[in-house]
Design a protein around this motif. Sequence first.
Motif, PDB file in Angstrom:
ATOM      1  N   UNK A   1     -42.203 -27.599  -8.490  1.00  0.00           N
ATOM      2  CA  UNK A   1     -41.713 -26.254  -8.218  1.00  0.00           C
ATOM      3  C   UNK A   1     -40.297 -26.130  -8.774  1.00  0.00           C
ATOM      4  N   UNK A   2     -39.820 -24.935  -9.094  1.00  0.00           N
ATOM      5  CA  UNK A   2     -38.455 -24.778  -9.605  1.00  0.00           C
ATOM      6  C   UNK A   2     -37.423 -25.208  -8.571  1.00  0.00           C
ATOM      7  N   UNK A   3     -36.289 -25.679  -9.037  1.00  0.00           N
ATOM      8  CA  UNK A   3     -35.221 -26.117  -8.139  1.00  0.00           C
ATOM      9  C   UNK A   3     -34.771 -24.979  -7.228  1.00  0.00           C
ATOM     10  N   UNK A   4     -34.750 -23.761  -7.749  1.00  0.00           N
ATOM     11  CA  UNK A   4     -34.334 -22.606  -6.940  1.00  0.00           C
ATOM     12  C   UNK A   4     -35.285 -22.392  -5.760  1.00  0.00           C
ATOM     13  N   UNK A   5     -36.583 -22.566  -6.005  1.00  0.00           N
ATOM     14  CA  UNK A   5     -37.558 -22.434  -4.919  1.00  0.00           C
ATOM     15  C   UNK A   5     -37.366 -23.545  -3.895  1.00  0.00           C
ATOM     16  N   UNK A   6     -37.086 -24.752  -4.381  1.00  0.00           N
ATOM     17  CA  UNK A   6     -36.835 -25.881  -3.484  1.00  0.00           C
ATOM     18  C   UNK A   6     -35.625 -25.599  -2.603  1.00  0.00           C
ATOM     19  N   UNK A   7     -34.592 -25.018  -3.204  1.00  0.00           N
ATOM     20  CA  UNK A   7     -33.391 -24.677  -2.439  1.00  0.00           C
ATOM     21  C   UNK A   7     -33.732 -23.689  -1.330  1.00  0.00           C
ATOM     22  N   UNK A   8     -34.578 -22.715  -1.621  1.00  0.00           N
ATOM     23  CA  UNK A   8     -34.955 -21.716  -0.617  1.00  0.00           C
ATOM     24  C   UNK A   8     -35.694 -22.359   0.551  1.00  0.00           C
ATOM     25  N   UNK A   9     -36.576 -23.324   0.249  1.00  0.00           N
ATOM     26  CA  UNK A   9     -37.325 -24.016   1.301  1.00  0.00           C
ATOM     27  C   UNK A   9     -36.372 -24.788   2.213  1.00  0.00           C
ATOM     28  N   UNK A  10     -35.479 -25.555   1.609  1.00  0.00           N
ATOM     29  CA  UNK A  10     -34.550 -26.374   2.400  1.00  0.00           C
ATOM     30  C   UNK A  10     -33.532 -25.505   3.123  1.00  0.00           C
ATOM     31  N   UNK A  11     -33.153 -24.405   2.508  1.00  0.00           N
ATOM     32  CA  UNK A  11     -32.231 -23.464   3.151  1.00  0.00           C
ATOM     33  C   UNK A  11     -32.852 -22.923   4.440  1.00  0.00           C
ATOM     34  N   UNK A  12     -34.097 -22.460   4.359  1.00  0.00           N
ATOM     35  CA  UNK A  12     -34.783 -21.904   5.527  1.00  0.00           C
ATOM     36  C   UNK A  12     -35.003 -22.978   6.591  1.00  0.00           C
ATOM     37  N   UNK A  13     -35.388 -24.180   6.150  1.00  0.00           N
ATOM     38  CA  UNK A  13     -35.591 -25.289   7.071  1.00  0.00           C
ATOM     39  C   UNK A  13     -34.310 -25.612   7.839  1.00  0.00           C
ATOM     40  N   UNK A  14     -33.204 -25.662   7.133  1.00  0.00           N
ATOM     41  CA  UNK A  14     -31.931 -26.042   7.749  1.00  0.00           C
ATOM     42  C   UNK A  14     -31.450 -25.001   8.740  1.00  0.00           C
ATOM     43  N   UNK A  15     -31.566 -23.737   8.391  1.00  0.00           N
ATOM     44  CA  UNK A  15     -31.118 -22.676   9.306  1.00  0.00           C
ATOM     45  C   UNK A  15     -31.900 -22.717  10.609  1.00  0.00           C
ATOM     46  N   UNK A  16     -33.206 -22.918  10.529  1.00  0.00           N
ATOM     47  CA  UNK A  16     -34.021 -22.953  11.749  1.00  0.00           C
ATOM     48  C   UNK A  16     -33.771 -24.210  12.548  1.00  0.00           C
ATOM     49  N   UNK A  17     -33.470 -25.298  11.855  1.00  0.00           N
ATOM     50  CA  UNK A  17     -33.096 -26.541  12.555  1.00  0.00           C
ATOM     51  C   UNK A  17     -31.812 -26.337  13.327  1.00  0.00           C
ATOM     52  N   UNK A  18     -30.804 -25.754  12.695  1.00  0.00           N
ATOM     53  CA  UNK A  18     -29.517 -25.516  13.376  1.00  0.00           C
ATOM     54  C   UNK A  18     -29.706 -24.589  14.565  1.00  0.00           C
ATOM     55  N   UNK A  19     -30.541 -23.554  14.403  1.00  0.00           N
ATOM     56  CA  UNK A  19     -30.812 -22.639  15.518  1.00  0.00           C
ATOM     57  C   UNK A  19     -31.456 -23.357  16.697  1.00  0.00           C
ATOM     58  N   UNK A  20     -32.182 -24.468  16.418  1.00  0.00           N
ATOM     59  CA  UNK A  20     -32.931 -25.155  17.488  1.00  0.00           C
ATOM     60  C   UNK A  20     -32.073 -26.147  18.272  1.00  0.00           C
ATOM     61  N   UNK A  21     -30.894 -26.479  17.754  1.00  0.00           N
ATOM     62  CA  UNK A  21     -30.067 -27.498  18.401  1.00  0.00           C
ATOM     63  C   UNK A  21     -29.473 -26.931  19.677  1.00  0.00           C
ATOM     64  N   UNK A  22     -29.638 -27.674  20.780  1.00  0.00           N
ATOM     65  CA  UNK A  22     -29.102 -27.216  22.061  1.00  0.00           C
ATOM     66  C   UNK A  22     -27.585 -27.353  22.109  1.00  0.00           C
TER      67      UNK A  22
END
Length: 259
Positions: free
Chosen positions: A238-259
Amino acid sequence: MPVQFTLTLRGHPWDLWGLSRLFDGTNTDHILVQAEEPKGLPTVNYQDRAQIDRFQKLGYDTFAPLTCDSLLHNESDGPPDLRKMMEVSDDVIARINGVGRLMDPEFWPVSFYGLKYKSNGAEGYASPRGNTPNKQNTFLGWYHTHASFADRAYQLAISEPAVRFVLDAFALKSTWVSLYLVYETVKDNVGGQRALEGKGWVTAQQLSDFRYSANHSRTLTEGMRHATTIEELPKPPIPLQEAHSIIDRLTKRWIDSID
């Protein structure tokens, strides 16, 4: 009639002079770097306002012209193409930097500062690319939740080393290496691959596509993770830009989940 493009290099005076000793025009590509030998350790006169201003902008860096056969354009092929020659310049710089670092670990890579040509009264110039690119908008603050998320991430980075590491990785230029570091940090923080997939922050297929692409990309400028050459892949990365979008979304939701 050939048109010679002249590439302006930016670098430390000693490194530019060192390159001029290696590339004096007698090599196969007739690379000629013209630089003067520095006199000892470069210094700055702090009583001179102009020198202070220059040092704040450029440090000890100076400039040196480079010409070579690769930067020759044949006018029978059409008008000179600055964009094409900038790509050639990047290739030339990458190769001489590689040679320099291989021969002297203390060599500091030089960079592109400008490219110019003159032809039949016409001339062209490509300016330095070290400056921040221009733009006319920002995504920051676009949604009302941005400010609260920014404050949360900022505060968590003080108490949570994993969050701080991820923010530091995101501040780097996006490469397969930097994105994979973020992915591994989040994965380990939540308890492994299966636990991560169970969170549903991104789909299992997106995670699979990311891992596959990070491990199989062979584009050096995108920070490929492995050097083994693979002639035929089952599917393209997949293009690097698409990979960045996946990891960006993953990271934001991870941070939101931290107590």
